[in-house]
Design a protein around this motif. Structure first.
Motif, short mmCIF file in Angstrom:
data_model
loop_
_atom_site.label_atom_id
_atom_site.label_comp_id
_atom_site.label_asym_id
_atom_site.label_seq_id
_atom_site.Cartn_x
_atom_site.Cartn_y
_atom_site.Cartn_z
N PRO A 151 19.22 -9.76 16.63
CA PRO A 151 17.98 -8.99 16.70
C PRO A 151 16.79 -9.89 16.96
O PRO A 151 16.62 -10.92 16.32
N ALA A 152 15.95 -9.53 17.93
CA ALA A 152 14.87 -10.41 18.38
C ALA A 152 13.62 -10.27 17.54
O ALA A 152 12.77 -11.14 17.59
N THR A 153 13.48 -9.17 16.80
CA THR A 153 12.24 -8.95 16.08
C THR A 153 12.51 -8.66 14.61
O THR A 153 13.58 -8.19 14.24
N ARG A 154 11.53 -8.93 13.79
CA ARG A 154 11.59 -8.59 12.38
C ARG A 154 11.27 -7.12 12.21
O ARG A 154 10.36 -6.61 12.85
N PRO A 155 12.04 -6.39 11.35
CA PRO A 155 11.72 -4.97 11.17
C PRO A 155 10.29 -4.78 10.69
O PRO A 155 9.77 -5.56 9.90
N SER A 156 9.64 -3.70 11.20
CA SER A 156 8.26 -3.44 10.82
C SER A 156 8.06 -2.05 10.26
O SER A 156 7.05 -1.80 9.61
N THR A 157 8.99 -1.13 10.46
CA THR A 157 8.87 0.22 9.94
C THR A 157 10.01 0.50 8.97
O THR A 157 11.01 -0.23 8.94
N ALA A 158 9.85 1.58 8.19
CA ALA A 158 10.88 1.93 7.22
C ALA A 158 12.21 2.23 7.91
O ALA A 158 13.28 1.88 7.42
N THR A 159 12.15 2.88 9.08
CA THR A 159 13.38 3.19 9.82
C THR A 159 14.10 1.91 10.24
O THR A 159 15.33 1.80 10.12
N GLU A 160 13.34 0.91 10.73
CA GLU A 160 13.96 -0.35 11.14
C GLU A 160 14.52 -1.12 9.95
O GLU A 160 15.59 -1.73 10.05
N TRP A 161 13.82 -1.10 8.81
CA TRP A 161 14.35 -1.76 7.61
C TRP A 161 15.65 -1.11 7.18
O TRP A 161 16.61 -1.80 6.78
N MET A 162 15.71 0.24 7.22
CA MET A 162 16.93 0.93 6.84
C MET A 162 18.08 0.58 7.78
O MET A 162 19.21 0.36 7.34
N ALA A 163 17.80 0.51 9.09
CA ALA A 163 18.84 0.17 10.06
C ALA A 163 19.36 -1.24 9.82
O ALA A 163 20.57 -1.51 9.89
N ALA A 164 18.46 -2.20 9.56
CA ALA A 164 18.89 -3.58 9.29
C ALA A 164 19.72 -3.66 8.01
O ALA A 164 20.71 -4.40 7.94
N ALA A 165 19.33 -2.90 6.98
CA ALA A 165 20.09 -2.90 5.73
C ALA A 165 21.49 -2.32 5.95
O ALA A 165 22.48 -2.84 5.44
N ARG A 166 21.59 -1.25 6.73
CA ARG A 166 22.91 -0.66 7.01
C ARG A 166 23.79 -1.62 7.81
O ARG A 166 25.01 -1.69 7.59
N ALA A 167 23.19 -2.35 8.75
CA ALA A 167 23.96 -3.32 9.53
C ALA A 167 24.53 -4.41 8.62
O ALA A 167 25.68 -4.83 8.77
N ALA A 168 23.72 -4.89 7.68
CA ALA A 168 24.21 -5.90 6.74
C ALA A 168 25.32 -5.34 5.86
O ALA A 168 26.30 -6.04 5.54
N ALA A 169 25.19 -4.07 5.46
CA ALA A 169 26.24 -3.45 4.63
C ALA A 169 27.54 -3.29 5.42
O ALA A 169 28.63 -3.47 4.88
N ASN A 204 0.84 -1.19 0.00
CA ASN A 204 0.00 0.00 0.00
C ASN A 204 0.88 1.24 0.00
O ASN A 204 1.95 1.27 0.62
N LEU A 205 0.43 2.30 -0.68
CA LEU A 205 1.19 3.54 -0.69
C LEU A 205 1.26 4.13 0.72
O LEU A 205 2.28 4.67 1.12
N VAL A 206 0.17 4.03 1.49
CA VAL A 206 0.17 4.46 2.89
C VAL A 206 0.15 3.19 3.73
O VAL A 206 -0.87 2.51 3.83
N HIS A 207 1.29 2.85 4.30
CA HIS A 207 1.45 1.60 5.05
C HIS A 207 1.23 1.86 6.53
O HIS A 207 1.99 2.61 7.15
N LEU A 208 0.20 1.26 7.13
CA LEU A 208 -0.12 1.39 8.55
C LEU A 208 0.01 -0.01 9.17
O LEU A 208 -0.86 -0.85 9.00
N PRO A 209 1.10 -0.31 9.88
CA PRO A 209 1.41 -1.70 10.26
C PRO A 209 0.65 -2.24 11.47
O PRO A 209 0.86 -3.39 11.82
N GLU A 210 -0.20 -1.44 12.14
CA GLU A 210 -0.86 -1.95 13.35
C GLU A 210 -1.84 -3.06 12.99
O GLU A 210 -2.41 -3.11 11.89
N ARG A 211 -2.09 -3.98 13.98
CA ARG A 211 -2.93 -5.15 13.73
C ARG A 211 -4.40 -4.81 13.55
O ARG A 211 -5.14 -5.57 12.93
N ASN A 212 -4.85 -3.65 14.08
CA ASN A 212 -6.26 -3.30 13.92
C ASN A 212 -6.53 -2.58 12.61
O ASN A 212 -7.60 -2.01 12.43
N VAL A 213 -5.58 -2.61 11.69
CA VAL A 213 -5.76 -2.08 10.33
C VAL A 213 -5.80 -3.26 9.37
O VAL A 213 -4.97 -4.17 9.45
#
Length: 442
Positions: free
Chosen positions: A228-246, A42-51
């Motif tokens: 890391p104990a959790t899978r990234p869920s936000t764009a900021t967390e995905w970016m941090a995980a990608a930088r760690a792999a780099a 989705n263009l507007v991604h809202l990751p909460e479970r009640n969405v």
């Protein structure tokens, strides 16, 4: 207050989105259709479970913006009223989707500016049933709306107040129980996610002692990694995980993680990183190919293989080392022989990698352990520490591969063996549990 009547939108508009903690972001209204939901496409991604996965969408029609609910589970509310058909939106309307508030604002209005709303001189004594049906007011809500009522007799007014008061009490109990149940369900989901990846084994800590003989290297202390104990869920967390792999020079994995960043606010940065990491991934493969050619006594082929890595920053030490070795081999072609691995070289690389790992430089340490295994593929400690480095960087698949190889090479009385076995058993159990939970239930 229901949805505002349709208004033509002349100036550029944007969506302002605020979560339940008050954090805001904005999305330009530059498309004819914008989907909103929990799925990442989705263009507007809202990751909460009640969405819902596809919750609602915005449509631009003849200068107006229409909001349509896509048969979501929890519904879409505009100014407190749940909608069942497309309704027009304008500046000042508040849309509630799960725990999020969404508002349509002119493009020139700052992100932190307060939203316009109807402010009453005196708080209303009775709220309408539709407003009460919603949860506590969102931070974007700026006012309440009082429904106009005609004059009634004192007795009738008293009876109405009693009925409304009773309704408010009952509704409050229902909302409280529902909120508690929702929190319990969400806490259960988080706890399951946190246990999805088993922690890597804690290698046995062995005190360093002086070597007993030149051929028997002393045991080294191994520091347990963290995963890391959790899978990234936000764009900021995905970016941090990608930088760690780099940073670990695993650029192929960094590119895969970067592909999960869908937020438009990160697109410019992601595009720049994507070009850089693709070039570094090619350079890493070029370095490995050049080293292999040089070890097989083909310096000219090694020089050609190394060409794509000439401007690499991540692999600059290896490139410089290979250039010196290639130049020496080209000057003395008869003496250029395949490099023979020596125990001293293997032990030196292992010690360098261990020192880098202890200092927190996991990426450089992994490079040393890889070179150690390039000289001696059957070195159990290099397999163990390379697996530990991969686990700390979050690459569980590669960590498992080298842990299994360590078990094949290590002696049965090695103190790290029980912990490695426990890690692999927990990992296999978690995979089976995820596979069974993903199967449709009959």
């Amino acid at each position: 207050m229901g949805p505002a009547p349709g208004r033509g939108l002349v100036d550029p508009m944007k969506l302002v989105i605020e979560d339940d903690e008050g954090h805001r972001r904005e999305v330009p209204l530059d498309r004819d259709e914008i989907t909103i939901g929990r799925k990442e496409d989705n263009l507007v991604h809202l990751p909460e479970r009640n969405v819902s996965r596809r919750h609602a969408r915005l449509l631009r029609r003849e200068g107006a913006v229409l909001l349509e609910d896509l048969r979501s589970a929890n519904g879409t509310r505009v100014n407190g009223v749940r909608i069942s058909e497309p309704v027009p939106l304008g500046d000042g309307d508040l849309v509630r989707i799960g725990d999020y508030g969404v508002a349509l604002r002119p493009d020139e209005v700052p992100l932190d500016a307060p939203l316009p709303g109807t402010t009453l001189a005196e708080p209303p004594s009775i709220l309408t049933g539709d407003v009460l049906a919603d949860t506590a007011p969102h931070p974007l809500v700026l006012g309440a709306v009082e429904q106009a009522r005609g004059p009634v007799s004192e007795l009738e007014a008293s009876a109405r107040r009693s009925r409304r008061a009773l309704g408010v009490v009952v509704l409050g109990l229902v909302l409280g129980l529902g909120g508690a149940l929702l929190l319990r369900v969400r806490d259960g989901d988080v706890s399951r996610v946190r246990t999805a990846v088993p922690p890597p084994p804690t290698p046995e800590v062995v005190a360093e002692v002086p070597p007993s003989s030149p051929t028997e290297p002393p045991p080294l202390e191994l520091t347990p990694p963290t995963v890391p104990a959790t899978r990234p869920s936000t764009a900021t967390e995905w970016m941090a995980a990608a930088r760690a792999a780099a940073e670990a020079r695993d650029f192929d994995r960094a590119l895969r993680l970067l592909a999960s960043v869908r937020d438009r606010a990160f697109q410019g940065e992601a595009q720049t990183l994507r070009r850089t990491w693709r070039a570094e991934a090619v350079a890493g493969r070029a370095v490995k190919s050049a080293r292999r050619e040089l070890e097989q006594g083909r310096p000219s082929a090694a020089q050609r293989k190394l060409e794509p890595a000439r401007s690499s920053r991540a692999w600059a030490p290896e490139v410089a080392e290979l250039r010196v070795a290639i130049a020496a081999a080209l000057k003395n072609p008869r003496k250029a022989q395949p490099k023979t691995a020596s125990a001293a070289d293997v032990e030196r690389l292992y010690r360098e990698g261990k020192t880098l790992y202890d200092g927190g430089n996991v990426g450089e340490a992994a490079g040393r352990f890889e070179r150690c295994l390039a000289l001696d593929r059957n070195h159990p400690r290099c397999h163990l520490m390379l697996a530990t480095s991969y686990a700390r960087a979050g690459d569980t698949a590669r960590a498992e591969m080298h842990y299994r190889r360590f078990l094949e090479l290590a002696s049965a009385d090695d103190p790290a063996v029980p912990r490695v076995k426990k890690f692999l058993e927990d990992s296999d159990a978690q995979k089976k549990a995820r596979a069974s939970s993903a199967m449709p239930q009959r």
